[in-house]
Design a protein around this motif. Structure first.
Motif, PDB file in Angstrom:
ATOM      1  N   ARG A  59       0.833  -1.213   0.000  1.00 52.46           N
ATOM      2  CA  ARG A  59       0.000   0.000   0.000  1.00 52.46           C
ATOM      3  C   ARG A  59       0.861   1.254   0.000  1.00 52.46           C
ATOM      4  N   ILE A  60       1.853   1.279   0.873  1.00 51.57           N
ATOM      5  CA  ILE A  60       2.722   2.454   0.993  1.00 51.57           C
ATOM      6  C   ILE A  60       3.459   2.708  -0.316  1.00 51.57           C
ATOM      7  N   PHE A  61       4.031   1.654  -0.890  1.00 51.96           N
ATOM      8  CA  PHE A  61       4.795   1.840  -2.121  1.00 51.96           C
ATOM      9  C   PHE A  61       3.925   2.198  -3.318  1.00 51.96           C
ATOM     10  N   VAL A  62       2.702   1.686  -3.368  1.00 48.40           N
ATOM     11  CA  VAL A  62       1.805   2.082  -4.458  1.00 48.40           C
ATOM     12  C   VAL A  62       1.513   3.581  -4.360  1.00 48.40           C
ATOM     13  N   TRP A  63       1.270   4.074  -3.151  1.00 48.14           N
ATOM     14  CA  TRP A  63       1.039   5.519  -2.972  1.00 48.14           C
ATOM     15  C   TRP A  63       2.282   6.331  -3.324  1.00 48.14           C
ATOM     16  N   ILE A  64       3.445   5.889  -2.856  1.00 46.70           N
ATOM     17  CA  ILE A  64       4.691   6.640  -3.116  1.00 46.70           C
ATOM     18  C   ILE A  64       5.013   6.655  -4.608  1.00 46.70           C
ATOM     19  N   ILE A  65       5.028   5.486  -5.229  1.00 43.53           N
ATOM     20  CA  ILE A  65       5.377   5.392  -6.656  1.00 43.53           C
ATOM     21  C   ILE A  65       4.344   6.125  -7.509  1.00 43.53           C
ATOM     22  N   GLY A  66       3.063   5.962  -7.200  1.00 44.91           N
ATOM     23  CA  GLY A  66       2.014   6.642  -7.961  1.00 44.91           C
ATOM     24  C   GLY A  66       2.127   8.160  -7.852  1.00 44.91           C
ATOM     25  N   SER A  67       2.330   8.652  -6.630  1.00 44.70           N
ATOM     26  CA  SER A  67       2.446  10.102  -6.424  1.00 44.70           C
ATOM     27  C   SER A  67       3.689  10.667  -7.097  1.00 44.70           C
ATOM     28  N   LEU A  68       4.824   9.993  -6.900  1.00 39.25           N
ATOM     29  CA  LEU A  68       6.058  10.457  -7.545  1.00 39.25           C
ATOM     30  C   LEU A  68       5.954  10.409  -9.066  1.00 39.25           C
ATOM     31  N   SER A  69       5.291   9.392  -9.567  1.00 40.49           N
ATOM     32  CA  SER A  69       5.110   9.269 -11.011  1.00 40.49           C
ATOM     33  C   SER A  69       4.277  10.420 -11.562  1.00 40.49           C
ATOM     34  N   ILE A  70       3.199  10.737 -10.885  1.00 41.56           N
ATOM     35  CA  ILE A  70       2.346  11.836 -11.364  1.00 41.56           C
ATOM     36  C   ILE A  70       3.081  13.163 -11.288  1.00 41.56           C
ATOM     37  N   VAL A  71       3.656  13.467 -10.133  1.00 35.96           N
ATOM     38  CA  VAL A  71       4.353  14.756  -9.966  1.00 35.96           C
ATOM     39  C   VAL A  71       5.559  14.850 -10.889  1.00 35.96           C
ATOM     40  N   GLY A  72       6.379  13.803 -10.906  1.00 37.20           N
ATOM     41  CA  GLY A  72       7.599  13.830 -11.728  1.00 37.20           C
ATOM     42  C   GLY A  72       7.314  13.937 -13.213  1.00 37.20           C
ATOM     43  N   ASP A 118       4.096   7.381 -18.906  1.00 33.71           N
ATOM     44  CA  ASP A 118       4.395   7.068 -17.509  1.00 33.71           C
ATOM     45  C   ASP A 118       3.446   7.779 -16.546  1.00 33.71           C
ATOM     46  N   LEU A 119       2.958   8.946 -16.920  1.00 37.43           N
ATOM     47  CA  LEU A 119       1.946   9.647 -16.128  1.00 37.43           C
ATOM     48  C   LEU A 119       0.669   8.814 -16.044  1.00 37.43           C
ATOM     49  N   ILE A 120       0.322   8.180 -17.137  1.00 37.52           N
ATOM     50  CA  ILE A 120      -0.859   7.308 -17.157  1.00 37.52           C
ATOM     51  C   ILE A 120      -0.683   6.162 -16.160  1.00 37.52           C
ATOM     52  N   MET A 121       0.533   5.618 -16.047  1.00 37.52           N
ATOM     53  CA  MET A 121       0.794   4.559 -15.068  1.00 37.52           C
ATOM     54  C   MET A 121       0.622   5.084 -13.649  1.00 37.52           C
ATOM     55  N   GLY A 122       1.051   6.301 -13.396  1.00 37.68           N
ATOM     56  CA  GLY A 122       0.863   6.900 -12.075  1.00 37.68           C
ATOM     57  C   GLY A 122      -0.606   7.059 -11.731  1.00 37.68           C
ATOM     58  N   ILE A 123      -1.398   7.444 -12.719  1.00 38.17           N
ATOM     59  CA  ILE A 123      -2.847   7.575 -12.503  1.00 38.17           C
ATOM     60  C   ILE A 123      -3.451   6.206 -12.178  1.00 38.17           C
ATOM     61  N   TYR A 124      -2.999   5.178 -12.870  1.00 40.38           N
ATOM     62  CA  TYR A 124      -3.461   3.817 -12.573  1.00 40.38           C
ATOM     63  C   TYR A 124      -3.130   3.435 -11.130  1.00 40.38           C
ATOM     64  N   LEU A 125      -1.892   3.673 -10.708  1.00 43.99           N
ATOM     65  CA  LEU A 125      -1.480   3.287  -9.359  1.00 43.99           C
ATOM     66  C   LEU A 125      -2.293   4.012  -8.290  1.00 43.99           C
ATOM     67  N   ILE A 126      -2.539   5.293  -8.488  1.00 43.62           N
ATOM     68  CA  ILE A 126      -3.338   6.044  -7.520  1.00 43.62           C
ATOM     69  C   ILE A 126      -4.786   5.547  -7.525  1.00 43.62           C
ATOM     70  N   THR A 127      -5.300   5.177  -8.675  1.00 46.26           N
ATOM     71  CA  THR A 127      -6.657   4.616  -8.744  1.00 46.26           C
ATOM     72  C   THR A 127      -6.759   3.344  -7.905  1.00 46.26           C
ATOM     73  N   ILE A 128      -5.777   2.463  -8.021  1.00 41.05           N
ATOM     74  CA  ILE A 128      -5.784   1.218  -7.239  1.00 41.05           C
ATOM     75  C   ILE A 128      -5.605   1.526  -5.752  1.00 41.05           C
ATOM     76  N   ALA A 129      -4.767   2.494  -5.418  1.00 42.97           N
ATOM     77  CA  ALA A 129      -4.554   2.857  -4.012  1.00 42.97           C
ATOM     78  C   ALA A 129      -5.825   3.434  -3.390  1.00 42.97           C
ATOM     79  N   VAL A 130      -6.535   4.277  -4.125  1.00 46.48           N
ATOM     80  CA  VAL A 130      -7.788   4.846  -3.630  1.00 46.48           C
ATOM     81  C   VAL A 130      -8.839   3.748  -3.481  1.00 46.48           C
ATOM     82  N   THR A 131      -8.880   2.827  -4.418  1.00 46.99           N
ATOM     83  CA  THR A 131      -9.815   1.704  -4.339  1.00 46.99           C
ATOM     84  C   THR A 131      -9.534   0.852  -3.110  1.00 46.99           C
ATOM     85  N   ASP A 132      -8.254   0.653  -2.806  1.00 50.42           N
ATOM     86  CA  ASP A 132      -7.886  -0.107  -1.619  1.00 50.42           C
ATOM     87  C   ASP A 132      -8.410   0.567  -0.355  1.00 50.42           C
TER      88      ASP A 132
END
Length: 180
Positions: free
Chosen positions: A20-33, A63-77
């Motif tokens: 959970r923590i890494f999905v949030w970190i990687i997703g957030s960094l991916s979107i911002v970066g 890669d931004l699209i991948m970040g959006i996917y990760l945040i979607t899964i994290a929010v769903t969790d």
């Protein structure tokens, strides 16, 4: 106790706190970066380096699209935390799960294609430094349009046909992270 190799459990979409923590970190960094990268490359769009800039902007977008996917899964969790088993089929039949599946597939596919194009461009630049073997801006733009269109079609068609189907006919089956 959850299986250490499973993505989800009966009670949660993401099985482990570390996951959970890494999905949030990687997703957030991916979107911002990637937003920073897109803005940076658009601002510094130089006429003599248009091919590389165009490729990097498209790679950042994929890669931004991948970040959006990760945040979607994290929010769903978070949304289904502790009660996931009760809503398993509701989640897997939802439009959000289908869209998440589309996002992860097109992001992976386009990132691979764009990395191939970057490699090809660098190969031509290094192997033939004194020749005029270069990818032109028009060619790269055309190739990217075709690749985005083909990737979107290739990714969307199976998902459209698997929407509201039983698990055996869905592209992502019973995968809680909606991975095709």
């Amino acid at each position: 106790l959850p299986d250490q190799f499973s993505i989800s459990t009966c009670s949660n979409v993401l099985s482990h706190d570390v996951l959970r923590i890494f999905v949030w970190i990687i997703g957030s960094l991916s979107i911002v970066g990637n937003i920073i990268s897109i803005v940076w490359h658009v601002k510094s769009f130089v006429k003599n380096n248009m091919v590389v800039q165009t490729l990097l902007i498209n790679l950042s977008f994929a890669d931004l699209i991948m970040g959006i996917y990760l945040i979607t899964i994290a929010v769903t969790d978070i949304y289904y935390f502790g009660i996931y088993a009760q809503y398993l089929e509701t989640w897997l039949h939802s439009v959000i799960c289908v869209m998440a599946s589309f996002l992860v597939a097109i992001s992976s596919l386009m990132s691979t294609f764009i990395l191939f194009l970057i490699t090809l461009d660098r190969y031509l630049f290094l192997v033939y430094p004194f020749e005029n073997y270069r990818l032109s801006y028009k060619l790269i733009t055309l190739v990217l349009i075709v690749l985005w269109t083909v990737s979107a079609t290739f990714t969307a068609l199976p998902l459209v046909y698997s929407y509201n189907q039983p698990a055996s006919y869905r592209l992502y089956g019973t995968n809680s992270a909606c991975l095709p």
